[in-house]
Design a protein around this motif. Structure first.
Motif, short mmCIF file in Angstrom:
data_model
loop_
_atom_site.label_atom_id
_atom_site.label_comp_id
_atom_site.label_asym_id
_atom_site.label_seq_id
_atom_site.Cartn_x
_atom_site.Cartn_y
_atom_site.Cartn_z
N UNK A 62 10.44 1.38 -7.98
CA UNK A 62 9.43 0.44 -7.51
C UNK A 62 9.61 -0.86 -8.25
N UNK A 63 9.77 -1.97 -7.52
CA UNK A 63 9.97 -3.29 -8.11
C UNK A 63 8.81 -4.18 -7.68
N UNK A 64 7.73 -4.20 -8.46
CA UNK A 64 6.56 -5.00 -8.09
C UNK A 64 6.69 -6.45 -8.54
N UNK A 65 5.97 -7.32 -7.86
CA UNK A 65 5.95 -8.72 -8.25
C UNK A 65 4.97 -8.95 -9.38
N UNK A 66 5.24 -9.97 -10.18
CA UNK A 66 4.37 -10.33 -11.29
C UNK A 66 4.52 -11.82 -11.58
N UNK B 116 0.85 -1.20 0.00
CA UNK B 116 0.00 0.00 0.00
C UNK B 116 0.88 1.24 0.00
N UNK B 117 0.37 2.36 -0.52
CA UNK B 117 1.20 3.56 -0.65
C UNK B 117 1.57 4.19 0.69
N UNK B 118 0.71 4.06 1.70
CA UNK B 118 1.03 4.66 3.00
C UNK B 118 2.29 4.03 3.59
N UNK C 268 -0.87 0.04 -8.73
CA UNK C 268 -0.71 1.33 -9.42
C UNK C 268 -0.51 2.50 -8.48
N UNK C 269 -1.17 2.48 -7.31
CA UNK C 269 -1.02 3.61 -6.39
C UNK C 269 0.37 3.65 -5.75
#
Length: 231
Positions: free
Chosen positions: A116-120, A81-83, A103-104
């Motif tokens: 930012x390194x997101x999982x996929x 989460x962005x917070x 996306x946030x």
């Protein structure tokens, strides 16, 4: 994007080819473990978020490492989460890793200039992450997807920089299989970093294991002529 010591964080991760990752509730252990990883040759280390007070541990470690002039790029993982991302960035996180794409979180990191390194786990998810600014995408969980997934994705999408995490064995064969399939780097947790590296022997062993993993990565890249590290 994010910079550290004149290099982008992303280039430092890719050039080294390894992200050691772990969680410890004791800041002193975090500091020693990060220092051991750096002594072994790692440039970026991921601290895994594990609960409401984890950011305090992280903040203490970041400050201590800064005072000691330890040349570590310290990021945070398991961010959903962005917070929470903002909290860690405010406390010195140089990059943010997530188990899946948000996306946030991507928008926040982009505004703050933090990678930012997101999982996929699918080509579509990788594409969505890249469209939102991710220059490195975590392939997760690696134990289910296998190295062939990397080579299959890179066929139509050779520009992607993919980092398998979650089940990459800390062995020559395990690391080599992912690198030779085209992985830009590998993320390794408990198989590389012991649960409680408190003794000097534990820390020396950690530094040696990191150095060994980096050697396997370099050898594998050389064997396949991989150029991602300097692209």
């Amino acid at each position: 994007m994010g910079r550290s010591g004149g290099f982008t964080v992303e280039s430092a991760i890719i050039e080294a080819g390894l992200i050691p990752l772990f969680y410890q509730p004791d800041p002193a252990i975090v500091i020693d473990a990060v220092a051991a990883c750096v002594a072994g040759g790692a440039r970026a280390v991921e601290f895994t978020d594990r609960g409401p007070g984890a950011y305090r541990v992280f903040a203490s470690a970041v400050e201590a490492l800064r005072q000691q002039s330890t040349p570590a790029i310290l990021g945070v993982g398991s961010i959903v989460d962005p917070a929470t991302a903002a909290l860690y960035i405010a406390n010195g996180a140089s990059f943010v890793v997530g188990p899946y794409f948000r996306p946030d979180v991507a928008a926040l990191c982009l505004r703050r200039g933090v990678p930012y390194i997101p999982g996929a786990a699918t080509p579509w998810e990788i594409g969505q992450a890249e469209e939102h600014g991710a220059t490195i995408v975590k392939v997760f969980p690696a134990r289910l997807l296998k190295p062939q997934f990397i080579s299959d994705v890179l066929g139509p999408s050779p520009h992607s920089r993919l980092v398998p995490t979650g089940g990459v064995p800390a062995t020559r064969d395990g690391v080599s299989a992912w690198i030779k399939a085209g992985a830009a780097a590998v993320g390794i947790g408990s198989q590389l970093v012991p649960s409680h590296p408190t003794r000097a022997s534990d820390l020396n062993s950690l530094a040696k294991r990191v150095a060994e993993a980096l050697l396997w990565i370099a050898e594998s890249r050389s064997e396949v002529g991989q150029t991602q590290a300097v692209r």
